[in-house]
Motif scaffolding. Structure first.
Motif, PDB file in Angstrom:
ATOM      1  N   ASP A  51     -51.569  -1.831  39.769  1.00 19.11           N
ATOM      2  CA  ASP A  51     -50.438  -1.066  40.279  1.00 19.11           C
ATOM      3  C   ASP A  51     -49.784  -0.380  39.092  1.00 19.11           C
ATOM      4  O   ASP A  51     -49.463  -1.025  38.087  1.00 19.11           O
ATOM      5  CB  ASP A  51     -49.443  -1.966  41.002  1.00 19.11           C
ATOM      6  CG  ASP A  51     -49.991  -2.464  42.337  1.00 19.11           C
ATOM      7  OD1 ASP A  51     -50.973  -1.886  42.839  1.00 19.11           O
ATOM      8  OD2 ASP A  51     -49.435  -3.433  42.880  1.00 19.11           O
ATOM      9  N   LEU A  52     -49.614   0.927  39.201  1.00 23.45           N
ATOM     10  CA  LEU A  52     -49.135   1.728  38.081  1.00 23.45           C
ATOM     11  C   LEU A  52     -48.067   2.700  38.555  1.00 23.45           C
ATOM     12  O   LEU A  52     -48.268   3.422  39.531  1.00 23.45           O
ATOM     13  CB  LEU A  52     -50.308   2.507  37.464  1.00 23.45           C
ATOM     14  CG  LEU A  52     -49.984   3.495  36.346  1.00 23.45           C
ATOM     15  CD1 LEU A  52     -49.479   2.766  35.108  1.00 23.45           C
ATOM     16  CD2 LEU A  52     -51.210   4.345  36.013  1.00 23.45           C
ATOM     17  N   GLU A  53     -46.933   2.667  37.872  1.00 28.17           N
ATOM     18  CA  GLU A  53     -45.896   3.678  38.074  1.00 28.17           C
ATOM     19  C   GLU A  53     -45.617   4.306  36.711  1.00 28.17           C
ATOM     20  O   GLU A  53     -45.349   3.593  35.740  1.00 28.17           O
ATOM     21  CB  GLU A  53     -44.620   3.061  38.648  1.00 28.17           C
ATOM     22  CG  GLU A  53     -44.792   2.534  40.064  1.00 28.17           C
ATOM     23  CD  GLU A  53     -43.513   1.944  40.629  1.00 28.17           C
ATOM     24  OE1 GLU A  53     -42.426   2.238  40.076  1.00 28.17           O
ATOM     25  OE2 GLU A  53     -43.604   1.184  41.600  1.00 28.17           O
ATOM     26  N   LEU A  54     -45.679   5.617  36.665  1.00 29.40           N
ATOM     27  CA  LEU A  54     -45.549   6.317  35.392  1.00 29.40           C
ATOM     28  C   LEU A  54     -44.804   7.620  35.592  1.00 29.40           C
ATOM     29  O   LEU A  54     -45.207   8.456  36.392  1.00 29.40           O
ATOM     30  CB  LEU A  54     -46.947   6.592  34.802  1.00 29.40           C
ATOM     31  CG  LEU A  54     -47.017   7.404  33.513  1.00 29.40           C
ATOM     32  CD1 LEU A  54     -46.332   6.681  32.371  1.00 29.40           C
ATOM     33  CD2 LEU A  54     -48.479   7.702  33.174  1.00 29.40           C
ATOM     34  N   LEU A  55     -43.703   7.777  34.851  1.00 23.92           N
ATOM     35  CA  LEU A  55     -42.929   9.014  34.875  1.00 23.92           C
ATOM     36  C   LEU A  55     -42.788   9.491  33.439  1.00 23.92           C
ATOM     37  O   LEU A  55     -42.337   8.743  32.564  1.00 23.92           O
ATOM     38  CB  LEU A  55     -41.548   8.784  35.495  1.00 23.92           C
ATOM     39  CG  LEU A  55     -40.620  10.004  35.552  1.00 23.92           C
ATOM     40  CD1 LEU A  55     -41.241  11.120  36.386  1.00 23.92           C
ATOM     41  CD2 LEU A  55     -39.258   9.611  36.090  1.00 23.92           C
ATOM     42  N   VAL A  56     -43.183  10.718  33.195  1.00 20.00           N
ATOM     43  CA  VAL A  56     -43.178  11.264  31.839  1.00 20.00           C
ATOM     44  C   VAL A  56     -42.495  12.627  31.824  1.00 20.00           C
ATOM     45  O   VAL A  56     -42.770  13.475  32.669  1.00 20.00           O
ATOM     46  CB  VAL A  56     -44.617  11.436  31.302  1.00 20.00           C
ATOM     47  CG1 VAL A  56     -44.582  11.905  29.855  1.00 20.00           C
ATOM     48  CG2 VAL A  56     -45.413  10.155  31.441  1.00 20.00           C
ATOM     49  N   LYS A  57     -41.605  12.802  30.857  1.00 19.49           N
ATOM     50  CA  LYS A  57     -41.056  14.121  30.548  1.00 19.49           C
ATOM     51  C   LYS A  57     -41.498  14.423  29.131  1.00 19.49           C
ATOM     52  O   LYS A  57     -41.038  13.774  28.183  1.00 19.49           O
ATOM     53  CB  LYS A  57     -39.533  14.123  30.668  1.00 19.49           C
ATOM     54  CG  LYS A  57     -39.037  13.900  32.080  1.00 19.49           C
ATOM     55  CD  LYS A  57     -37.523  13.849  32.139  1.00 19.49           C
ATOM     56  CE  LYS A  57     -37.054  13.560  33.560  1.00 19.49           C
ATOM     57  NZ  LYS A  57     -35.584  13.378  33.613  1.00 19.49           N
ATOM     58  N   GLY A  58     -42.412  15.366  28.992  1.00 22.19           N
ATOM     59  CA  GLY A  58     -42.945  15.693  27.680  1.00 22.19           C
ATOM     60  C   GLY A  58     -42.717  17.143  27.319  1.00 22.19           C
ATOM     61  O   GLY A  58     -42.357  17.960  28.177  1.00 22.19           O
ATOM     62  N   ASP A  59     -42.941  17.480  26.056  1.00 18.72           N
ATOM     63  CA  ASP A  59     -42.736  18.850  25.575  1.00 18.72           C
ATOM     64  C   ASP A  59     -43.951  19.718  25.903  1.00 18.72           C
ATOM     65  O   ASP A  59     -44.636  20.228  25.023  1.00 18.72           O
ATOM     66  CB  ASP A  59     -42.412  18.862  24.079  1.00 18.72           C
ATOM     67  CG  ASP A  59     -43.481  18.192  23.229  1.00 18.72           C
ATOM     68  OD1 ASP A  59     -44.459  17.640  23.795  1.00 18.72           O
ATOM     69  OD2 ASP A  59     -43.358  18.226  21.990  1.00 18.72           O
ATOM     70  N   LEU A  60     -44.196  19.888  27.185  1.00 19.62           N
ATOM     71  CA  LEU A  60     -45.357  20.655  27.631  1.00 19.62           C
ATOM     72  C   LEU A  60     -45.243  22.132  27.275  1.00 19.62           C
ATOM     73  O   LEU A  60     -46.246  22.855  27.329  1.00 19.62           O
ATOM     74  CB  LEU A  60     -45.557  20.486  29.141  1.00 19.62           C
ATOM     75  CG  LEU A  60     -45.891  19.061  29.604  1.00 19.62           C
ATOM     76  CD1 LEU A  60     -46.032  19.009  31.117  1.00 19.62           C
ATOM     77  CD2 LEU A  60     -47.151  18.544  28.925  1.00 19.62           C
ATOM     78  N   GLU A  61     -44.045  22.578  26.913  1.00 19.88           N
ATOM     79  CA  GLU A  61     -43.909  23.967  26.463  1.00 19.88           C
ATOM     80  C   GLU A  61     -44.591  24.155  25.108  1.00 19.88           C
ATOM     81  O   GLU A  61     -44.937  25.281  24.737  1.00 19.88           O
ATOM     82  CB  GLU A  61     -42.433  24.372  26.372  1.00 19.88           C
ATOM     83  CG  GLU A  61     -41.636  23.724  25.250  1.00 19.88           C
ATOM     84  CD  GLU A  61     -41.184  22.298  25.550  1.00 19.88           C
ATOM     85  OE1 GLU A  61     -40.515  21.707  24.681  1.00 19.88           O
ATOM     86  OE2 GLU A  61     -41.494  21.783  26.643  1.00 19.88           O
ATOM     87  N   VAL A  62     -44.807  23.057  24.383  1.00 17.49           N
ATOM     88  CA  VAL A  62     -45.562  23.095  23.126  1.00 17.49           C
ATOM     89  C   VAL A  62     -47.046  23.057  23.454  1.00 17.49           C
ATOM     90  O   VAL A  62     -47.778  23.998  23.208  1.00 17.49           O
ATOM     91  CB  VAL A  62     -45.173  21.922  22.203  1.00 17.49           C
ATOM     92  CG1 VAL A  62     -46.039  21.917  20.946  1.00 17.49           C
ATOM     93  CG2 VAL A  62     -43.694  21.994  21.839  1.00 17.49           C
ATOM     94  N   ASP A  63     -47.508  21.942  23.981  1.00 13.78           N
ATOM     95  CA  ASP A  63     -48.844  21.768  24.559  1.00 13.78           C
ATOM     96  C   ASP A  63     -48.889  20.375  25.176  1.00 13.78           C
ATOM     97  O   ASP A  63     -47.854  19.720  25.304  1.00 13.78           O
ATOM     98  CB  ASP A  63     -49.969  22.001  23.538  1.00 13.78           C
ATOM     99  CG  ASP A  63     -50.005  20.966  22.411  1.00 13.78           C
ATOM    100  OD1 ASP A  63     -49.283  19.949  22.495  1.00 13.78           O
ATOM    101  OD2 ASP A  63     -50.774  21.169  21.457  1.00 13.78           O
TER     102      ASP A  63
END
Length: 196
Positions: A51-63
């Motif tokens: 069972d996996l819960e994962l929330l990510v806010k990353g600098d996708l504007e970079v890559d």
């Protein structure tokens, strides 16, 4: 109480919240902002019965590099935390998994000594939003965060989607085998008496 881990990791590049339960049913809620990567992590969880819960806010504007690498680090640490003292687990796991024309081998050892051997032949720059060179970086981060010896090898295959998905599914199946509790094992499965 189950074998689980909750980790929050915040840097200037990523904000990650992860919950992992090893003795789950394969339920996954994943949002990294990278669609194909989400699909791969859900496949890993589903086929490993995690069972996996994962929330990510990353600098996708970079890559995507920081997001994918940091998720690997956190997932590896969560696996290590959830396994605990490793008493009674099988320690080793392996799977040869077919996905259409692709055939992927994954073998791992939860030995406490990180090492990655990676041999996937990906010839496209990206699948969806996922840069294919980041697949190796993800598994490298998992192996070091989880302190595991991890081998991923492509035995056949030409379709990059199939090869990558086969690798994530095979990893889930191999890890499921390695973390399984074996009644015949007393203590840890090591002639040294320790896994570190």
């Amino acid at each position: 109480m189950g074998r689980l881990a909750e980790i929050e990791r915040v840097t200037k590049e990523t904000d990650i919240r992860l919950f992992l339960e090893l003795d789950g049913t394969g339920q996954a809620k994943v949002d990294t902002g990278i669609g194909f990567f989400d699909h791969m992590l859900c496949s890993f969880a589903h086929h490993g019965f995690f069972d996996l819960e994962l929330l990510v806010k990353g600098d996708l504007e970079v890559d995507t590099h920081h997001t994918i690498e940091d998720v690997g680090i956190v997932l590896g640490k969560a696996i290590r935390q959830a396994v605990g003292d490793k008493k009674g687990i099988r320690r080793f796991g392996s799977m040869i998994l077919p996905m259409d024309e692709a055939l992927i081998l994954c073998a791992l050892d939860l030995c406490g000594r990180p090492f990655l051997v990676y041999d996937l032949n990906l010839d496209r720059e990206r699948v969806g939003q996922l840069e294919t060179e980041m697949v190796r970086e993800f598994f490298y981060a998992v192996s070091y965060g989880g302190e595991m010896n991890l081998h991923i090898k492509q035995l056949s295959g030409t379709n990059n989607h199939h090869i990558i998905e086969g690798a994530f599914k095979a990893f889930g199946k191999a890890l499921d085998e390695a973390v399984r509790v074996e009644e015949r094992i007393t203590g840890v499965l090591s002639t040294k008496g320790t896994l570190s």
